[in-house]
Every structure is written in C-alpha cells, then in structure tokens.
Design an enzyme around this catalytic site. Structure first.
Site, short mmCIF file in Angstrom:
data_model
loop_
_atom_site.label_atom_id
_atom_site.label_comp_id
_atom_site.label_asym_id
_atom_site.label_seq_id
_atom_site.Cartn_x
_atom_site.Cartn_y
_atom_site.Cartn_z
N HIS A 24 2.10 -11.72 -20.35
CA HIS A 24 1.56 -10.76 -19.38
C HIS A 24 1.33 -9.40 -20.06
O HIS A 24 0.30 -8.76 -19.85
CB HIS A 24 2.55 -10.54 -18.23
CG HIS A 24 2.78 -11.72 -17.35
ND1 HIS A 24 4.02 -12.24 -17.09
CD2 HIS A 24 1.91 -12.48 -16.62
CE1 HIS A 24 3.93 -13.25 -16.25
NE2 HIS A 24 2.66 -13.43 -15.95
N LYS A 48 6.32 -20.28 -4.33
CA LYS A 48 6.71 -20.66 -5.68
C LYS A 48 8.23 -20.61 -5.87
O LYS A 48 8.73 -20.89 -6.96
CB LYS A 48 6.05 -19.71 -6.69
CG LYS A 48 4.67 -20.17 -7.18
CD LYS A 48 4.26 -19.39 -8.41
CE LYS A 48 3.05 -20.00 -9.11
NZ LYS A 48 2.69 -19.22 -10.32
N ARG A 102 -4.85 -19.11 -20.46
CA ARG A 102 -4.11 -19.76 -21.54
C ARG A 102 -4.89 -21.00 -21.95
O ARG A 102 -6.06 -20.90 -22.29
CB ARG A 102 -2.68 -20.08 -21.09
CG ARG A 102 -1.83 -18.85 -21.03
CD ARG A 102 -0.52 -19.09 -20.34
NE ARG A 102 -0.75 -19.30 -18.91
CZ ARG A 102 0.19 -19.25 -17.98
NH1 ARG A 102 1.43 -19.04 -18.34
NH2 ARG A 102 -0.10 -19.42 -16.72
N SER A 140 6.15 -17.91 -17.48
CA SER A 140 7.38 -17.50 -16.79
C SER A 140 8.23 -18.73 -16.47
O SER A 140 9.45 -18.71 -16.58
CB SER A 140 7.05 -16.79 -15.47
OG SER A 140 6.26 -15.65 -15.70
P1 ADP Z 1 0.17 -16.63 -10.86
O1 ADP Z 1 1.22 -17.18 -9.94
O2 ADP Z 1 -0.87 -15.81 -10.15
O3 ADP Z 1 -0.43 -17.61 -11.83
P2 ADP Z 1 1.58 -15.51 -13.15
O4 ADP Z 1 2.54 -14.35 -13.14
O5 ADP Z 1 2.11 -16.82 -13.57
O6 ADP Z 1 0.99 -15.52 -11.68
O7 ADP Z 1 0.33 -15.16 -14.06
C1 ADP Z 1 -0.50 -14.05 -13.79
C2 ADP Z 1 -1.74 -14.13 -14.66
O8 ADP Z 1 -1.37 -13.98 -16.02
C3 ADP Z 1 -2.50 -15.45 -14.59
O9 ADP Z 1 -3.87 -15.19 -14.71
C4 ADP Z 1 -1.99 -16.22 -15.79
O10 ADP Z 1 -2.95 -17.17 -16.23
C5 ADP Z 1 -1.85 -15.08 -16.78
N1 ADP Z 1 -0.88 -15.38 -17.84
C6 ADP Z 1 0.43 -15.66 -17.71
N2 ADP Z 1 0.99 -15.89 -18.92
C7 ADP Z 1 0.00 -15.74 -19.85
C8 ADP Z 1 -0.07 -15.87 -21.27
N3 ADP Z 1 0.98 -16.21 -21.99
N4 ADP Z 1 -1.27 -15.66 -21.86
C9 ADP Z 1 -2.35 -15.34 -21.12
N5 ADP Z 1 -2.36 -15.22 -19.79
C10 ADP Z 1 -1.21 -15.42 -19.14
#
Ligand code: ADP
Length: 174
Positions: A24, A48, A102, A140
């Site tokens: 992030h 979630k 990703r 996460s």
């Molecule tokens: P959500 O529940 O909306 O997917 P997340 O907190 O898991 O929330 O992710 C928020 C955003 O950050 C999403 O667009 C996700 O694809 C992106 N993201 C999370 N981890 C990474 C990473 N390691 N590299 C690139 N993008 C990421």
C-alpha cells in the site's frame, strides 16, 4: 486555463488497509508523485471480518503515511467511509480513484469495479498503479496469516504496524 484545469487534482485511494502494508505504501508514494492531494479512504468492510477496528486502521494509515507526505509535498488526508466509493470520492472533490494492481488475480475484480464505478460516475477516472517488484506480492491477508503462525513480517509492513499486528495477535515481541 479553464477553471477545471486550474483546480488541484485530488485522488482517492480506497482500501480496507487491514493492516496497511509496504505494498500500500509503495502505491501511495507513487500516487503522491503524480497528484498534489490524496485522500486515503479506509472502508469499513465489515464483511471481510477485519482484524483491526476501523479507527485503528485509520490511525495506522495516518501514522505510516506522514513520512510520504513530508517527502513528496503532497497533502495526504485519511478518512473512513461507509458509502459508495464514487460518493465518497465526490464528497472530497476527487476526480481520480487510484487502485493498486498486483498479479492477474486482482485483475478480474478490479476490472469489474472500475467498469461499474465508471458507469456510476463517468466524471471520475480509475487509475491503476503497480508497486515495485519487491512489494507486489504483499497482501494484508497473508501478513495476518504469517504473523498468526509466528512468521516474520518485518519486510512486509512498516514498523509501527508490525508492532500493532503482533500485539493484536498476542504474539508479543517477535
Ligand atoms: P480492498 O479490500 O479494497 O481490496 P486492500 O486494502 O486489500 O483493500 O487493497 C487496497 C488497494 O491496494 C487495492 O487496489 C489492492 O489491489 C491494492 N494493493 C494491496 N496490496 C498491494 C500490493 N502489494 N501491490 C499493489 N497493490 C496493492
């Protein structure tokens, strides 16, 4: 210059951030390089079953992004939201939604979300950013699983977040 062109462009980066990871942060640093203002939207996302309560996720995102704001000069605000994403974006005056991509596995979901949001709000553009190779695979979900099983999460999350994850999982100092 038209009125629209002279307005600072505001981006919204939405997510669950349960917890914020180096993936992030990488996306946030990239977004800060291209936008003067960024609002990080922390979604309640009760479905979630988050590890951290909303207020703590917001506080951690705020603490961990201070340095990015200082280094980039981009104004970074952090806010919780429980409305439609496009409504939240509008409420903060954003014209850009940022998402991180990703692997292929993210694509289908992100593709649908961007398409539906575009239909709901054609004036708001979704922009995808990729994290560096080092951080691309971080999620996460796996951070939590690894920590739960006693693995080392040092290279996946920033320092304060690591401490909080370990405290919450009752693992003490690892
Ligand atoms: P959500 O529940 O909306 O997917 P997340 O907190 O898991 O929330 O992710 C928020 C955003 O950050 C999403 O667009 C996700 O694809 C992106 N993201 C999370 N981890 C990474 C990473 N390691 N590299 C690139 N993008 C990421």
């Amino acid at each position: 210059m038209s009125e629209a062109a002279s307005r600072p462009r505001i981006g919204v980066y939405p997510g669950t951030f349960d917890p914020i990871t180096n993936g992030h942060l990488d996306i946030i640093a990239r977004a800060a390089r291209i936008l003067p203002r960024l609002v990080i939207g922390v979604a309640i996302n009760a479905g979630k079953g988050p590890l951290f309560p909303l207020e703590e996720r917001v506080a951690l995102v705020r603490a961990e992004t201070e340095r990015v704001a200082q280094a980039s000069g981009t104004e970074i605000a952090v806010a919780a939201f429980d409305t439609l994403l496009v409504e939240f974006a509008r409420s903060v005056g954003a014209t850009v939604i940022l998402r991180g991509l990703r692997a292929v596995s993210d694509f289908d979901y992100e593709f649908q979300m961007a398409g539906m949001n575009y239909r709901l709000a054609p004036d708001i553009e979704t922009v995808f950013l990729m994290a560096s190779e080092r951080h691309q695979f971080i999620s996460s979900r796996f951070v939590k699983e690894i920590a739960l099983l006693g693995g080392d999460i040092t290279s996946f999350v920033p320092t304060l977040t690591r401490e909080r994850v370990l405290e919450r999982l009752g693992g003490g100092a690892a």
